[in-house]
Scaffold this motif. Sequence first.
Motif, PDB file in Angstrom:
ATOM      1  N   ASP A  81       0.813  -1.217   0.000  1.00  0.00           N
ATOM      2  CA  ASP A  81       0.000   0.000   0.000  1.00  0.00           C
ATOM      3  C   ASP A  81       0.850   1.273   0.000  1.00  0.00           C
ATOM      4  O   ASP A  81       0.434   2.305   0.529  1.00  0.00           O
ATOM      5  CB  ASP A  81      -0.951   0.007   1.214  1.00  0.00           C
ATOM      6  N   ARG A  82       2.050   1.172  -0.603  1.00  0.00           N
ATOM      7  CA  ARG A  82       2.932   2.338  -0.649  1.00  0.00           C
ATOM      8  C   ARG A  82       3.733   2.314  -1.957  1.00  0.00           C
ATOM      9  O   ARG A  82       4.662   1.523  -2.106  1.00  0.00           O
ATOM     10  CB  ARG A  82       3.872   2.316   0.559  1.00  0.00           C
ATOM     11  N   TRP A  83       3.336   3.159  -2.885  1.00  0.00           N
ATOM     12  CA  TRP A  83       4.024   3.269  -4.169  1.00  0.00           C
ATOM     13  C   TRP A  83       4.488   4.710  -4.317  1.00  0.00           C
ATOM     14  O   TRP A  83       3.671   5.620  -4.400  1.00  0.00           O
ATOM     15  CB  TRP A  83       3.090   2.868  -5.306  1.00  0.00           C
ATOM     16  N   GLU A 123      -4.106  -4.561  -7.973  1.00  0.00           N
ATOM     17  CA  GLU A 123      -4.720  -4.214  -9.258  1.00  0.00           C
ATOM     18  C   GLU A 123      -4.114  -2.940  -9.839  1.00  0.00           C
ATOM     19  O   GLU A 123      -3.913  -2.822 -11.049  1.00  0.00           O
ATOM     20  CB  GLU A 123      -6.229  -4.061  -9.073  1.00  0.00           C
ATOM     21  N   ARG A 124      -3.812  -2.004  -8.972  1.00  0.00           N
ATOM     22  CA  ARG A 124      -3.178  -0.754  -9.424  1.00  0.00           C
ATOM     23  C   ARG A 124      -1.812  -1.035 -10.038  1.00  0.00           C
ATOM     24  O   ARG A 124      -1.464  -0.516 -11.099  1.00  0.00           O
ATOM     25  CB  ARG A 124      -3.043   0.203  -8.245  1.00  0.00           C
ATOM     26  N   LEU A 125      -1.015  -1.882  -9.380  1.00  0.00           N
ATOM     27  CA  LEU A 125       0.326  -2.176  -9.878  1.00  0.00           C
ATOM     28  C   LEU A 125       0.282  -3.045 -11.139  1.00  0.00           C
ATOM     29  O   LEU A 125       1.154  -2.930 -12.001  1.00  0.00           O
ATOM     30  CB  LEU A 125       1.165  -2.854  -8.786  1.00  0.00           C
ATOM     31  N   GLN A 126      -0.721  -3.901 -11.234  1.00  0.00           N
ATOM     32  CA  GLN A 126      -0.876  -4.690 -12.453  1.00  0.00           C
ATOM     33  C   GLN A 126      -1.101  -3.798 -13.674  1.00  0.00           C
ATOM     34  O   GLN A 126      -0.738  -4.150 -14.793  1.00  0.00           O
ATOM     35  CB  GLN A 126      -2.055  -5.664 -12.302  1.00  0.00           C
ATOM     36  N   GLY A 127      -1.676  -2.622 -13.430  1.00  0.00           N
ATOM     37  CA  GLY A 127      -1.900  -1.693 -14.520  1.00  0.00           C
ATOM     38  C   GLY A 127      -0.655  -0.951 -14.956  1.00  0.00           C
ATOM     39  O   GLY A 127      -0.630  -0.335 -16.029  1.00  0.00           O
TER      40      GLY A 127
END
Length: 281
Positions: A81-83, A123-127
Amino acid sequence: MGKSTLLNALVGEKIAATTRKPQTTRHRILGIVTRGADQLILVDTPGIDTRSEKLLGRVLNQAAQAVFADTDAVLFVVEADRWESGDAQILEMLKQAGVKKLVLAINKVDRLERKEALLPFIERLQGLHAFSDIVPISGLRGVNLEPLVDVLQGFLPEGVHLFPEDELTDRSQRFRVTEVIREELLERLGQEVPYATAVEVESWKDTPTVTHIDAVIWVERDSQKAIVVGKGGRMIKSVGTAARHTLEQMLERKVMLRLWVKVREGWQADVDSIRRMGIDT
């Protein structure tokens, strides 16, 4: 991000310094994990510092990037939860390097306050990239490490073992001693001073009952030396005591550790000094 903690957990023994501070790792360290017919050679690279302007920082960045071409797969470790912008820059660097087999390990999932936040984060990182696999883990708690090893084993080429089955790292005990001392410095000192330190083992003598180790802590300025020594020698004493306890567990024998603090002005900007500290250039 905890990649050195993860390396230690996978190997099953402490071989790399781990602290709460970023850019703790300065050396390329091999961790060896042998599971039956398979042998994983894990390379812990220096942390990439996209903001560093010092020669040492550039050297460490180059050392990390040089590993990309020699690996069967790259394990990219990020925090749950930290990008951050640094993560995005490193991902772009990996893309530009042509890394095809890129596994994403989402670390510290045990610290998530809301477990339901993990799926949207994945899901966010998969994008952002077509990762070969994404594995949520906790290196500190040992969560999901076996599935991670299974994923990495899938990238292994056929071949013979490169190391004996009981070997855990390519690094010597002397190196591991410097890592233990440096870890204690990083944990006890402020933000800037510990990054200006380096540790060098000057002598090592085994007797039937005690191992005698003399080590030098190098700093760049007299003002830094005063901080490392501390008022009345308290700081250096606390570093030495904590390091000695860890070393006695690691070496499984009594240790007599003596530390000195010396000044080598501008060592982070001098190639010869960087090499003397055992850092690849």
